[in-house]
Design an enzyme around this catalytic site. Structure first.
Site, PDB file in Angstrom:
ATOM      1  N   SER A 125       0.834  -1.200   0.000  1.00 53.09           N
ATOM      2  CA  SER A 125       0.000   0.000   0.000  1.00 53.09           C
ATOM      3  C   SER A 125       0.868   1.249   0.000  1.00 53.09           C
ATOM      4  O   SER A 125       1.981   1.248   0.549  1.00 53.09           O
ATOM      5  CB  SER A 125      -0.852  -0.032   1.267  1.00 53.09           C
ATOM      6  OG  SER A 125      -1.409   1.222   1.510  1.00 53.09           O
ATOM      7  N   TYR A 150      -2.087  -1.276  10.936  1.00 57.24           N
ATOM      8  CA  TYR A 150      -2.325  -1.811   9.587  1.00 57.24           C
ATOM      9  C   TYR A 150      -1.181  -1.404   8.661  1.00 57.24           C
ATOM     10  O   TYR A 150      -0.590  -2.231   7.970  1.00 57.24           O
ATOM     11  CB  TYR A 150      -3.671  -1.317   9.029  1.00 57.24           C
ATOM     12  CG  TYR A 150      -3.786  -1.548   7.541  1.00 57.24           C
ATOM     13  CD1 TYR A 150      -4.010  -2.838   7.041  1.00 57.24           C
ATOM     14  CD2 TYR A 150      -3.612  -0.511   6.619  1.00 57.24           C
ATOM     15  CE1 TYR A 150      -4.071  -3.062   5.659  1.00 57.24           C
ATOM     16  CE2 TYR A 150      -3.678  -0.729   5.254  1.00 57.24           C
ATOM     17  CZ  TYR A 150      -3.909  -2.008   4.782  1.00 57.24           C
ATOM     18  OH  TYR A 150      -3.945  -2.238   3.427  1.00 57.24           O
ATOM     19  N   LYS A 154       1.930  -3.724   6.695  1.00 56.07           N
ATOM     20  CA  LYS A 154       2.319  -3.740   5.273  1.00 56.07           C
ATOM     21  C   LYS A 154       3.816  -3.461   5.133  1.00 56.07           C
ATOM     22  O   LYS A 154       4.529  -4.117   4.387  1.00 56.07           O
ATOM     23  CB  LYS A 154       1.524  -2.689   4.485  1.00 56.07           C
ATOM     24  CG  LYS A 154       0.053  -3.004   4.351  1.00 56.07           C
ATOM     25  CD  LYS A 154      -0.146  -4.171   3.407  1.00 56.07           C
ATOM     26  CE  LYS A 154      -1.501  -4.803   3.572  1.00 56.07           C
ATOM     27  NZ  LYS A 154      -1.674  -6.079   2.892  1.00 56.07           N
TER      28      LYS A 154
HETATM   29  P1  NAD Z   1     -10.786  -7.593   1.258  1.00 59.86           P
HETATM   30  O1  NAD Z   1     -10.988  -7.597   2.731  1.00 59.86           O
HETATM   31  O2  NAD Z   1     -11.963  -7.425   0.398  1.00 59.86           O
HETATM   32  O3  NAD Z   1      -9.999  -8.912   0.813  1.00 59.86           O
HETATM   33  C1  NAD Z   1      -9.106  -9.584   1.671  1.00 59.86           C
HETATM   34  C2  NAD Z   1      -9.537 -11.047   1.691  1.00 59.86           C
HETATM   35  O4  NAD Z   1      -8.646 -11.775   2.530  1.00 59.86           O
HETATM   36  C3  NAD Z   1     -10.953 -11.247   2.238  1.00 59.86           C
HETATM   37  O5  NAD Z   1     -11.697 -12.023   1.324  1.00 59.86           O
HETATM   38  C4  NAD Z   1     -10.742 -11.981   3.552  1.00 59.86           C
HETATM   39  O6  NAD Z   1     -11.804 -12.863   3.830  1.00 59.86           O
HETATM   40  C5  NAD Z   1      -9.439 -12.692   3.300  1.00 59.86           C
HETATM   41  N1  NAD Z   1      -8.634 -12.999   4.501  1.00 59.86           N
HETATM   42  C6  NAD Z   1      -8.352 -12.188   5.552  1.00 59.86           C
HETATM   43  N2  NAD Z   1      -7.571 -12.840   6.432  1.00 59.86           N
HETATM   44  C7  NAD Z   1      -7.358 -14.074   5.924  1.00 59.86           C
HETATM   45  C8  NAD Z   1      -6.634 -15.213   6.381  1.00 59.86           C
HETATM   46  N3  NAD Z   1      -5.975 -15.205   7.538  1.00 59.86           N
HETATM   47  N4  NAD Z   1      -6.636 -16.333   5.615  1.00 59.86           N
HETATM   48  C9  NAD Z   1      -7.310 -16.359   4.436  1.00 59.86           C
HETATM   49  N5  NAD Z   1      -8.017 -15.325   3.965  1.00 59.86           N
HETATM   50  C10 NAD Z   1      -8.037 -14.196   4.697  1.00 59.86           C
HETATM   51  O7  NAD Z   1      -9.706  -6.450   0.953  1.00 59.86           O
HETATM   52  P2  NAD Z   1      -9.191  -5.874  -0.436  1.00 59.86           P
HETATM   53  O8  NAD Z   1      -9.585  -4.453  -0.490  1.00 59.86           O
HETATM   54  O9  NAD Z   1      -9.541  -6.779  -1.539  1.00 59.86           O
HETATM   55  O10 NAD Z   1      -7.624  -5.901  -0.179  1.00 59.86           O
HETATM   56  C11 NAD Z   1      -6.797  -6.953  -0.628  1.00 59.86           C
HETATM   57  C12 NAD Z   1      -5.386  -6.676  -0.155  1.00 59.86           C
HETATM   58  O11 NAD Z   1      -4.953  -5.411  -0.651  1.00 59.86           O
HETATM   59  C13 NAD Z   1      -5.250  -6.594   1.366  1.00 59.86           C
HETATM   60  O12 NAD Z   1      -4.029  -7.170   1.748  1.00 59.86           O
HETATM   61  C14 NAD Z   1      -5.230  -5.105   1.629  1.00 59.86           C
HETATM   62  O13 NAD Z   1      -4.546  -4.788   2.821  1.00 59.86           O
HETATM   63  C15 NAD Z   1      -4.477  -4.597   0.411  1.00 59.86           C
HETATM   64  N6  NAD Z   1      -4.758  -3.177   0.104  1.00 59.86           N
HETATM   65  C16 NAD Z   1      -6.051  -2.760  -0.010  1.00 59.86           C
HETATM   66  C17 NAD Z   1      -6.310  -1.422  -0.265  1.00 59.86           C
HETATM   67  C18 NAD Z   1      -7.739  -0.921  -0.364  1.00 59.86           C
HETATM   68  O14 NAD Z   1      -7.955   0.279  -0.177  1.00 59.86           O
HETATM   69  N7  NAD Z   1      -8.719  -1.763  -0.651  1.00 59.86           N
HETATM   70  C19 NAD Z   1      -5.256  -0.505  -0.416  1.00 59.86           C
HETATM   71  C20 NAD Z   1      -3.948  -0.975  -0.318  1.00 59.86           C
HETATM   72  C21 NAD Z   1      -3.715  -2.323  -0.050  1.00 59.86           C
HETATM   73  N1  UFG Z   2     -12.565  10.888   3.898  1.00 61.92           N
HETATM   74  C1  UFG Z   2     -13.582  11.746   4.305  1.00 61.92           C
HETATM   75  N2  UFG Z   2     -14.704  11.198   4.845  1.00 61.92           N
HETATM   76  C2  UFG Z   2     -14.867   9.852   4.992  1.00 61.92           C
HETATM   77  C3  UFG Z   2     -13.824   8.980   4.563  1.00 61.92           C
HETATM   78  C4  UFG Z   2     -12.683   9.537   4.028  1.00 61.92           C
HETATM   79  O1  UFG Z   2     -13.463  12.963   4.181  1.00 61.92           O
HETATM   80  O2  UFG Z   2     -15.913   9.421   5.513  1.00 61.92           O
HETATM   81  C5  UFG Z   2     -11.358  11.464   3.255  1.00 61.92           C
HETATM   82  C6  UFG Z   2     -10.074  11.180   4.021  1.00 61.92           C
HETATM   83  O3  UFG Z   2      -9.861  12.154   5.000  1.00 61.92           O
HETATM   84  C7  UFG Z   2      -9.059  11.209   2.879  1.00 61.92           C
HETATM   85  C8  UFG Z   2      -9.833  10.674   1.674  1.00 61.92           C
HETATM   86  O4  UFG Z   2     -11.198  10.864   1.996  1.00 61.92           O
HETATM   87  O5  UFG Z   2      -8.666  12.527   2.605  1.00 61.92           O
HETATM   88  C9  UFG Z   2      -9.583   9.204   1.388  1.00 61.92           C
HETATM   89  O6  UFG Z   2      -9.817   8.445   2.569  1.00 61.92           O
HETATM   90  P1  UFG Z   2      -9.926   6.846   2.554  1.00 61.92           P
HETATM   91  O7  UFG Z   2     -10.225   6.405   3.943  1.00 61.92           O
HETATM   92  O8  UFG Z   2     -10.843   6.414   1.479  1.00 61.92           O
HETATM   93  O9  UFG Z   2      -8.483   6.391   2.095  1.00 61.92           O
HETATM   94  P2  UFG Z   2      -7.041   6.682   2.742  1.00 61.92           P
HETATM   95  O10 UFG Z   2      -6.253   7.441   1.722  1.00 61.92           O
HETATM   96  O11 UFG Z   2      -7.143   7.265   4.088  1.00 61.92           O
HETATM   97  O12 UFG Z   2      -6.503   5.210   2.946  1.00 61.92           O
HETATM   98  C10 UFG Z   2      -6.540   4.258   1.902  1.00 61.92           C
HETATM   99  C11 UFG Z   2      -6.768   2.841   2.459  1.00 61.92           C
HETATM  100  C12 UFG Z   2      -5.581   2.387   3.235  1.00 61.92           C
HETATM  101  C13 UFG Z   2      -4.348   2.529   2.447  1.00 61.92           C
HETATM  102  C14 UFG Z   2      -4.211   3.957   1.943  1.00 61.92           C
HETATM  103  C15 UFG Z   2      -3.017   4.138   1.054  1.00 61.92           C
HETATM  104  O13 UFG Z   2      -7.881   2.836   3.316  1.00 61.92           O
HETATM  105  O14 UFG Z   2      -5.753   1.018   3.497  1.00 61.92           O
HETATM  106  O15 UFG Z   2      -5.372   4.291   1.186  1.00 61.92           O
HETATM  107  O16 UFG Z   2      -3.045   3.191   0.029  1.00 61.92           O
HETATM  108  F1  UFG Z   2      -3.287   2.223   3.211  1.00 61.92           F
END
Ligand code: NAD
Ligand code: UFG
Length: 339
Positions: A125, A150, A154
């Site tokens: 991330s 979190y 990562k």
């Molecule tokens: P998600 O929660 O939809 O998907 C993660 C999946 O992993 C889920 O289906 C969950 O059931 C499964 N899981 C969790 N723990 C597990 C375990 N111990 N064993 C097996 N399965 C398990 O999340 P996502 O948004 O699809 O994210 C996927 C990956 O990308 C994650 O590692 C997340 O941290 C990373 N990521 C997500 C974002 C975002 O904003 N969505 C941003 C940066 C990184």
């Molecule tokens: N925000 C609001 N109101 C809300 C939610 C978010 O104003 O209800 C704003 C936040 O302050 C920020 C922007 O919208 O300025 C984006 O916020 P998000 O929570 O959607 O995303 P972040 O950038 O805070 O974090 C996301 C993921 C993290 C990841 C990060 C960097 O949630 O898991 O991007 O990849 F680590």
């Protein structure tokens, strides 16, 4: 064609990646404990692609089960999505987050070593860059302190994977640093299905639009940005999924260790997102300015040049498409996969 193993493949990004891999002719095996997802997403992936995949319900921390399955499946590469991802929750339950995200990743790497599986792509991330000194952020920008467990999980897993690769040069590791994934598949069949009140901006806006939530709280309008609200690099999840397919192609060339930003290179503010979504859903969206959210930064967007040069990948979907596809998914599935 190569066989790809997706830990966490029933989740938001994993399910979209499964679609793109199947479309490209890869065999797909999903291993997920369904903690934050449902089997319905797997069914929908099969509907979209007209192809089938293999699904196992299991936990990455279950060493015995995972070893047995990986031994039997003989996969060519692993994309490691599995993990917990709620920033706020990670502050309240740090040990759970470290145990799952860090502990689970170590178990997976140990099994890979034992079975001589040599390719892993990891979901990292942009959070590992902390509060960056300059934007756009390149891969050589320094990693900084994270503001929550979190983010640290990562950052730690990245380090663990780099050290494991150094100790075992046969191992290929690609760390993908995602910026802000949003949107849904254009079919409206798969998308983000947050449990409870969403933490992230796009699902929150979408639930305001459908009337499940009353109004959006905008976290701060006094940042040093054009309109004072936070700026992020929102990337369509289908573009992101395609980035994984390119990473899989790359990893087959034995690249050793590689790190890529997956973003668009463009930053939008919170109010930009509200206005764009308002156009897509054809409604005014009520919002209220609230205090800043702890741990948030003003601006974060990628320099995606390296992924373009080395993976021949770039994001092509517009902000309009991100909003339209989210809205399509939301209206077709007002209660997510439980509708
Ligand atoms: P998600 O929660 O939809 O998907 C993660 C999946 O992993 C889920 O289906 C969950 O059931 C499964 N899981 C969790 N723990 C597990 C375990 N111990 N064993 C097996 N399965 C398990 O999340 P996502 O948004 O699809 O994210 C996927 C990956 O990308 C994650 O590692 C997340 O941290 C990373 N990521 C997500 C974002 C975002 O904003 N969505 C941003 C940066 C990184
Ligand atoms: N925000 C609001 N109101 C809300 C939610 C978010 O104003 O209800 C704003 C936040 O302050 C920020 C922007 O919208 O300025 C984006 O916020 P998000 O929570 O959607 O995303 P972040 O950038 O805070 O974090 C996301 C993921 C993290 C990841 C990060 C960097 O949630 O898991 O991007 O990849 F680590």
């Amino acid at each position: 064609m190569a066989k790809i193993f997706l830990t966490g493949g029933a989740g938001y990004i994993g399910s979209h990646t499964a679609v793109e891999l199947l479309n490209e002719g890869y065999e797909v095996v999903v291993y997920d404990n369904l903690y934050n997802s449902s089997k319905e997403s797997i069914k929908r992936v099969e509907e979209i692609t007209g192809k089938s995949l293999t699904f196992y319900e299991g936990d990455i921390r279950d060493r015995e089960k995972l070893t047995k399955i990986l031994k039997a499946e003989k996969v060519d590469a692993i994309i490691h999505f599995a993990g917990l991802k709620a920033v706020g929750e990670s502050v309240r339950k740090p040990l759970e987050y470290y145990e799952n995200n860090v502990g689970g990743s170590i178990t997976l790497l140990e099994i890979m070593n034992e079975l001589e599986i040599k390719n892993i792509v990891f979901s990292s991330s942009a959070t590992v860059y902390g509060n960056p000194d300059t934007v756009p952020i390149t891969e050589s920008s320094p990693k900084k302190d994270c503001t929550n467990p979190y983010g640290w999980s990562k950052s730690m897993v990245e380090q663990i994977m780099m050290d494991a690769q150094l100790a075992n040069p046969k191992l290929n590791v690609i760390l993908l640093r995602y910026f802000n994934p949003v949107g849904a598949h254009e079919s409206g069949k798969i998308g983000e299905d947050p449990k409870g009140i969403p933490n992230n901006l796009m699902p929150y806006i979408s639930q305001v639009a459908i009337g499940k939530l009353e109004k959006l709280g905008v976290f701060g309008n006094d940042y040093d940005t054009p309109d004072g609200t936070g700026v992020r690099d929102y990337i369509h999840v289908v573009d992101l999924a395609k980035g994984h397919v390119r990473a899989i192609k790359k990893i087959m060339e034995n690249p050793g260790l590689k790190i890529y930003n997956l973003g668009t290179g463009v930053g939008y503010s919170v109010l930009d997102m509200v206005h764009a979504f308002s156009k897509a859903c054809k409604k005014e969206l009520p919002y209220e300015i609230k205090p800043r959210r702890e741990g948030d930064i003003a601006t974060c967007y990628a320099d995606p040049t390296l992924a373009k040069e080395e993976l021949s990948w770039e994001a092509t979907k517009t902000l309009e498409e991100m909003c339209e596809d989210t809205w399509h998914w939301q209206t077709m599935n007002p209660n997510g996969y439980n509708s």
